[in-house]
Design a protein around this motif. Structure first.
Motif, PDB file in Angstrom:
ATOM      1  N   VAL A 254     -21.609  20.186   2.734  1.00  0.00           N
ATOM      2  CA  VAL A 254     -20.912  18.981   3.338  1.00  0.00           C
ATOM      3  C   VAL A 254     -22.003  17.814   3.360  1.00  0.00           C
ATOM      4  O   VAL A 254     -21.858  16.731   3.005  1.00  0.00           O
ATOM      5  N   GLY A 255     -23.170  18.334   3.903  1.00  0.00           N
ATOM      6  CA  GLY A 255     -24.257  17.217   4.314  1.00  0.00           C
ATOM      7  C   GLY A 255     -24.894  16.733   2.978  1.00  0.00           C
ATOM      8  O   GLY A 255     -25.240  15.593   3.042  1.00  0.00           O
ATOM      9  N   LEU A 256     -24.957  17.445   1.858  1.00  0.00           N
ATOM     10  CA  LEU A 256     -25.401  16.968   0.652  1.00  0.00           C
ATOM     11  C   LEU A 256     -24.417  15.977   0.076  1.00  0.00           C
ATOM     12  O   LEU A 256     -24.753  14.914  -0.443  1.00  0.00           O
ATOM     13  N   GLY A 257     -23.051  16.198   0.141  1.00  0.00           N
ATOM     14  CA  GLY A 257     -21.924  15.245  -0.256  1.00  0.00           C
ATOM     15  C   GLY A 257     -22.304  13.888   0.525  1.00  0.00           C
ATOM     16  O   GLY A 257     -22.107  12.680   0.220  1.00  0.00           O
ATOM     17  N   ARG A 258     -22.551  14.105   1.899  1.00  0.00           N
ATOM     18  CA  ARG A 258     -22.897  12.976   2.753  1.00  0.00           C
ATOM     19  C   ARG A 258     -24.274  12.223   2.370  1.00  0.00           C
ATOM     20  O   ARG A 258     -24.240  11.030   2.138  1.00  0.00           O
ATOM     21  N   ALA A 259     -25.281  13.006   2.104  1.00  0.00           N
ATOM     22  CA  ALA A 259     -26.537  12.523   1.674  1.00  0.00           C
ATOM     23  C   ALA A 259     -26.361  11.753   0.398  1.00  0.00           C
ATOM     24  O   ALA A 259     -26.970  10.814  -0.004  1.00  0.00           O
ATOM     25  N   LEU A 260     -25.350  12.147  -0.523  1.00  0.00           N
ATOM     26  CA  LEU A 260     -25.376  11.615  -1.975  1.00  0.00           C
ATOM     27  C   LEU A 260     -24.602   9.952  -1.747  1.00  0.00           C
ATOM     28  O   LEU A 260     -24.844   9.340  -2.713  1.00  0.00           O
ATOM     29  N   ALA A 261     -24.053  10.028  -0.470  1.00  0.00           N
ATOM     30  CA  ALA A 261     -23.485   8.658  -0.328  1.00  0.00           C
ATOM     31  C   ALA A 261     -24.621   8.109   0.869  1.00  0.00           C
ATOM     32  O   ALA A 261     -24.087   6.849   1.497  1.00  0.00           O
TER      33      ALA A 261
ATOM     34  N   GLY B  23     -30.322   0.194  -2.296  1.00  0.00           N
ATOM     35  CA  GLY B  23     -29.065   1.342  -2.065  1.00  0.00           C
ATOM     36  C   GLY B  23     -28.057   1.275  -1.270  1.00  0.00           C
ATOM     37  O   GLY B  23     -27.119   1.726  -1.358  1.00  0.00           O
ATOM     38  N   ALA B  24     -28.267   0.329  -0.043  1.00  0.00           N
ATOM     39  CA  ALA B  24     -27.086   0.309   0.933  1.00  0.00           C
ATOM     40  C   ALA B  24     -25.887  -0.502   0.391  1.00  0.00           C
ATOM     41  O   ALA B  24     -26.060  -1.378  -0.412  1.00  0.00           O
ATOM     42  N   PRO B  25     -24.666   0.064   0.958  1.00  0.00           N
ATOM     43  CA  PRO B  25     -23.508  -0.798   0.408  1.00  0.00           C
ATOM     44  C   PRO B  25     -23.398  -2.089   0.899  1.00  0.00           C
ATOM     45  O   PRO B  25     -24.456  -2.598   1.942  1.00  0.00           O
ATOM     46  N   ALA B  26     -22.578  -3.184   0.642  1.00  0.00           N
ATOM     47  CA  ALA B  26     -22.640  -4.492   1.047  1.00  0.00           C
ATOM     48  C   ALA B  26     -22.440  -4.777   2.414  1.00  0.00           C
ATOM     49  O   ALA B  26     -22.842  -5.737   2.958  1.00  0.00           O
ATOM     50  N   SER B  27     -21.770  -3.670   2.912  1.00  0.00           N
ATOM     51  CA  SER B  27     -21.270  -4.138   4.291  1.00  0.00           C
ATOM     52  C   SER B  27     -21.147  -2.757   5.110  1.00  0.00           C
ATOM     53  O   SER B  27     -21.263  -1.613   4.642  1.00  0.00           O
ATOM     54  N   GLY B  28     -21.029  -2.990   6.482  1.00  0.00           N
ATOM     55  CA  GLY B  28     -21.008  -1.729   7.387  1.00  0.00           C
ATOM     56  C   GLY B  28     -22.084  -1.319   7.635  1.00  0.00           C
ATOM     57  O   GLY B  28     -23.146  -1.390   7.359  1.00  0.00           O
ATOM     58  N   TRP B  29     -22.138   0.259   8.080  1.00  0.00           N
ATOM     59  CA  TRP B  29     -23.429   0.843   8.604  1.00  0.00           C
ATOM     60  C   TRP B  29     -24.170   1.088   7.333  1.00  0.00           C
ATOM     61  O   TRP B  29     -23.619   1.331   6.135  1.00  0.00           O
ATOM     62  N   VAL B  30     -25.565   1.127   7.541  1.00  0.00           N
ATOM     63  CA  VAL B  30     -26.630   1.492   6.551  1.00  0.00           C
ATOM     64  C   VAL B  30     -27.097   2.739   6.910  1.00  0.00           C
ATOM     65  O   VAL B  30     -27.560   3.057   8.076  1.00  0.00           O
ATOM     66  N   HIS B  31     -26.542   3.992   6.038  1.00  0.00           N
ATOM     67  CA  HIS B  31     -27.059   5.200   6.279  1.00  0.00           C
ATOM     68  C   HIS B  31     -28.179   5.484   5.240  1.00  0.00           C
ATOM     69  O   HIS B  31     -28.229   5.334   4.027  1.00  0.00           O
ATOM     70  N   GLY B  32     -29.336   6.347   5.710  1.00  0.00           N
ATOM     71  CA  GLY B  32     -30.301   6.814   5.142  1.00  0.00           C
ATOM     72  C   GLY B  32     -30.918   8.263   5.450  1.00  0.00           C
ATOM     73  O   GLY B  32     -30.521   8.328   6.722  1.00  0.00           O
TER      74      GLY B  32
ATOM     75  N   ALA C  39     -35.577  -6.667  11.179  1.00  0.00           N
ATOM     76  CA  ALA C  39     -35.757  -7.933  10.570  1.00  0.00           C
ATOM     77  C   ALA C  39     -35.021  -7.859   9.200  1.00  0.00           C
ATOM     78  O   ALA C  39     -34.473  -8.890   8.903  1.00  0.00           O
ATOM     79  N   ALA C  40     -34.865  -6.730   8.702  1.00  0.00           N
ATOM     80  CA  ALA C  40     -34.071  -6.728   7.373  1.00  0.00           C
ATOM     81  C   ALA C  40     -32.750  -6.505   7.628  1.00  0.00           C
ATOM     82  O   ALA C  40     -31.913  -7.080   6.607  1.00  0.00           O
ATOM     83  N   PHE C  41     -32.247  -5.807   8.573  1.00  0.00           N
ATOM     84  CA  PHE C  41     -30.811  -5.818   8.695  1.00  0.00           C
ATOM     85  C   PHE C  41     -30.436  -6.360  10.352  1.00  0.00           C
ATOM     86  O   PHE C  41     -30.253  -5.577  11.070  1.00  0.00           O
ATOM     87  N   PRO C  42     -30.286  -7.507  10.341  1.00  0.00           N
ATOM     88  CA  PRO C  42     -30.208  -8.035  12.023  1.00  0.00           C
ATOM     89  C   PRO C  42     -28.623  -7.834  12.322  1.00  0.00           C
ATOM     90  O   PRO C  42     -28.589  -7.568  13.636  1.00  0.00           O
ATOM     91  N   ASP C  43     -27.829  -7.610  11.666  1.00  0.00           N
ATOM     92  CA  ASP C  43     -26.455  -7.691  12.072  1.00  0.00           C
ATOM     93  C   ASP C  43     -25.662  -6.439  11.939  1.00  0.00           C
ATOM     94  O   ASP C  43     -24.556  -6.304  12.424  1.00  0.00           O
ATOM     95  N   ARG C  44     -26.305  -5.610  11.099  1.00  0.00           N
ATOM     96  CA  ARG C  44     -25.621  -4.285  10.890  1.00  0.00           C
ATOM     97  C   ARG C  44     -26.291  -3.018  11.193  1.00  0.00           C
ATOM     98  O   ARG C  44     -27.458  -2.966  11.255  1.00  0.00           O
ATOM     99  N   PRO C  45     -25.506  -2.075  11.936  1.00  0.00           N
ATOM    100  CA  PRO C  45     -26.529  -0.980  12.237  1.00  0.00           C
ATOM    101  C   PRO C  45     -26.955  -0.074  11.072  1.00  0.00           C
ATOM    102  O   PRO C  45     -26.175  -0.025  10.057  1.00  0.00           O
ATOM    103  N   VAL C  46     -28.182   0.513  11.575  1.00  0.00           N
ATOM    104  CA  VAL C  46     -28.916   0.978  10.529  1.00  0.00           C
ATOM    105  C   VAL C  46     -29.450   2.527  11.113  1.00  0.00           C
ATOM    106  O   VAL C  46     -29.847   2.402  12.129  1.00  0.00           O
ATOM    107  N   TRP C  47     -29.060   3.459  10.654  1.00  0.00           N
ATOM    108  CA  TRP C  47     -29.399   4.774  11.032  1.00  0.00           C
ATOM    109  C   TRP C  47     -29.927   5.871  10.055  1.00  0.00           C
ATOM    110  O   TRP C  47     -29.248   6.061   9.035  1.00  0.00           O
ATOM    111  N   LEU C  48     -31.148   6.303  10.289  1.00  0.00           N
ATOM    112  CA  LEU C  48     -31.856   6.894   9.215  1.00  0.00           C
ATOM    113  C   LEU C  48     -32.300   8.039   9.740  1.00  0.00           C
ATOM    114  O   LEU C  48     -33.123   8.088  10.934  1.00  0.00           O
ATOM    115  N   ARG C  49     -31.702   9.238   9.220  1.00  0.00           N
ATOM    116  CA  ARG C  49     -32.361  10.587   9.669  1.00  0.00           C
ATOM    117  C   ARG C  49     -33.660  10.948   9.120  1.00  0.00           C
ATOM    118  O   ARG C  49     -33.845  10.755   7.902  1.00  0.00           O
TER     119      ARG C  49
END
Ligand SMILES: [Zn+2]
Length: 559
Positions: free
Chosen positions: A106-113, A133-142, A163-173
């Motif tokens: 399940v985590g791999l499926g999420r990771a591939l996205a 690699g991030a989608p055009a809008s919404g959360w940025v997951h890494g 600085a790179a993403f001032p308006d969207r949440p970025v969450w990187l594990r």
């Protein structure tokens, strides 16, 4: 296989498999005339059987079972009918279906996205990959960053991400999943400020002025609530993950730490015959504490079974969350973080055992491993340990006096060869020379009669089981460093490593009577390679192309 180091239990398993095939062993002369033709004959290469036979030239499969094996000519004359399919290995090889005994599909499926940050060599590279690699809008997951690969090796701060993403949440594990790194928008959404207290078992990293830097460790990651994906998104992700695993030759996985929604999705896919991989799953700790209930071992299943619970004793070494008996060598006064007091851990194990669930406990540091062994010894009777086969996940650092307890108590050591080669560069700094000698100690555990099963912990590591085999026999990175291997006395032979990915994995889920060897009567789970499966050319082994993945006699994927 080197008999001197094979634990007693492995001989028992081997004996059972040989008994099962009975009089058919010995080739075509003893083979009775079949009542039906084979559905599939695999031939034209070297087929590793995983038992005393070692290799054969062909196997015959009818339905979901192996019905015969031996010389290709004789086998074809006996078993080939009008409708028999032939799979010609063309000089390649095959082995019992490889099973990843600790994975997160399940985590791999999420990771591939999710943007892959593994191997990024600097914060600039992380930002560049996110922009690409991030989608055009919404959360940025890494996922997959590791500050140990960067100049200075300091934990990052939110500044570059903000600085790179001032308006969207970025969450990187982090690469080990035990820390998360966010930007200012993320901290704002999570409500993490200078006055926020970290939950027990977690840490909010702060700068000199007490401001959160953007990195949340272990339980503090729970302060971030990621918006839920829809069932359709999750189904698409899981099927993509399955395809990714099949292409890499896996016939099965032990799926660690799922919740009720994941379980329902697996059951749906299994019922609709869209689940091809053989999945043995372990419920999350949260689900156990909630409404998991009692195991129904009689429930009809095709490829999916929920067999146990995944518990957590501690964190990980990379983020210094693994619980050690003595201080970290590179952080005085710090011994890591136990996720539970001993009495709590014992109570969780007790609850699992009462429900008939096999306990599988994450324990990395020597203190966490000791606490887990203590809990299993305290809660489970000898009989329960024999029938439920408790496991410890990772077992990365063990006290000398605890090594023998795995075999004595019948606790399975579930380990990940590629963790050793990913971590070897910085482990000595964390542990110091003395404890490092007992790190990722596969050979020592085997010598002390432990049963091992191997996996990758994907998506923490890459999915390819050939990388695990390579790491197990070399303890080197793909460039062949360090020369001779890291702590080379802990290396395994290729046969031993294969055993851990096949019979060891089958034993860990009580399926060794039908999975893990290629013998008549066994389920026809087979991994086929386009090249030779041997250790003459170790680099070639690491990148050996998969030719076909066969599960229950059906070709689930082929090149
Ligand atoms: Zn894991």
């Amino acid at each position: 296989m080197n008999a001197a180091v094979i634990p007693r239990r492995r001989f028992v398993a081997l004996g059972a498999a040989v008994a099962l095939q009975g009089c058919r062993r010995g080739g075509a002369a003893a083979t009775p005339t079949p009542a039906r033709a084979a559905d599939l004959i695999v031939h034209g290469g070297t087929i590793h059987t995983g038992d005393a036979q070692r290799t054969v030239a062909a196997i015959a499969i009818a339905g979901d079972r192996i019905v015969d094996r031996g010389d290709a000519r004789a086998l074809r004359s006996t078993w080939q009918g009008r409708d028999t399919a032939l799979l010609d290995l063309q000089g390649g090889s095959a082995c019992p279906g490889l099973c990843d005994a600790h994975a997160h599909l399940v985590g791999l499926g999420r990771a591939l996205a999710t943007v892959d940050l593994r191997g990024a060599g600097s914060i600039d590279e992380v930002v560049a990959r996110l922009r690409a690699g991030a989608p055009a809008s919404g959360w940025v997951h890494g996922r997959g960053w590791d500050q140990n690969l960067w100049p200075g090796q300091a934990m990052p701060t939110h500044a570059a991400l903000t600085a790179a993403f001032p308006d969207r949440p970025v969450w990187l594990r982090r690469v080990d999943g035990h820390a998360g790194w966010g930007n200012a928008a993320l901290l704002a959404i999570a409500g993490v400020g200078p006055d926020t207290k970290a939950p027990a078992g977690g840490e909010i990293l702060r700068d000199a002025a007490g401001q959160p830097t953007g990195v949340l460790v272990d339980a503090a990651m729970s302060l971030v609530t990621v918006p839920a994906t829809t069932t359709d998104e999750r189904r698409t992700q899981l099927l993509a993950a399955q395809q990714h695993a099949l292409q890499r030759g896996l016939t099965g996985v032990h799926e660690m730490g799922i919740d009720a929604d994941d379980d329902a999705l697996y059951r749906e896919l299994d019922r609709d015959q869209r689940l091809q991989l053989r999945v043995h799953a372990y419920a999350s700790e949260g689900w156990l504490e909630g409404d998991l209930g009692v195991r129904d071992a009689t429930a009809a299943a095709r490829r999916y079974a929920l067999v146990g619970v995944k518990l957590y004793a501690d964190g990980a070494l990379g983020s210094r969350g693994a619980a050690l008996l003595a201080d970290y060598d590179d952080r005085a006064g710090h011994r890591g973080l136990m996720q539970h007091r001993p009495a709590e851990l014992t109570a969780l194990v007790e609850r699992a055992v009462r429900g008939g669930w096999q306990p599988a406990t994450h324990a990395i540091g020597d203190a966490a491993n000791r606490a887990t062994l203590d809990a299993y010894a305290a809660v489970m009777t000898k009989d329960q340990r024999r029938t439920l086969r408790p496991r410890i996940e990772h077992c990365q650092v063990l006290a000398q006096s605890d090594l023998a307890r795995f075999g004595e108590l019948g606790v399975i050591a579930s380990m990940q060869p590629t963790h050793a080669t990913s971590d070897m560069a910085w482990v000595p700094a964390r542990l110091g020379p003395e404890r490092t000698q007992r790190a990722y100690a596969w050979r020592s555990l085997l010598l002390q009669h432990a049963t091992l099963c191997f996996g990758s912990d994907f998506p923490v590591e890459q999915v390819d089981p050939t990388l695990g085999l390579y790491a197990a026999i070399t303890r080197q990175d793909l460039a062949g460093a360090p020369k001779g291997g890291w702590l080379p006395e802990q290396r395994l032979s290729l046969d031993e490593a294969l055993w851990c990915f096949t019979q060891g994995a089958a034993f860990a889920v009580q399926r060794e009577h039908e999975l893990g060897t290629l013998a008549p009567g066994m389920r026809a789970d087979v991994t086929c390679f386009a090249g030779r499966l041997d250790d003459d050319d170790r680099r070639a082994l690491a990148t050996l192309p998969v030719r076909a993945t066969i599960i229950d006699g059906g070709v689930a994927w082929q090149a």
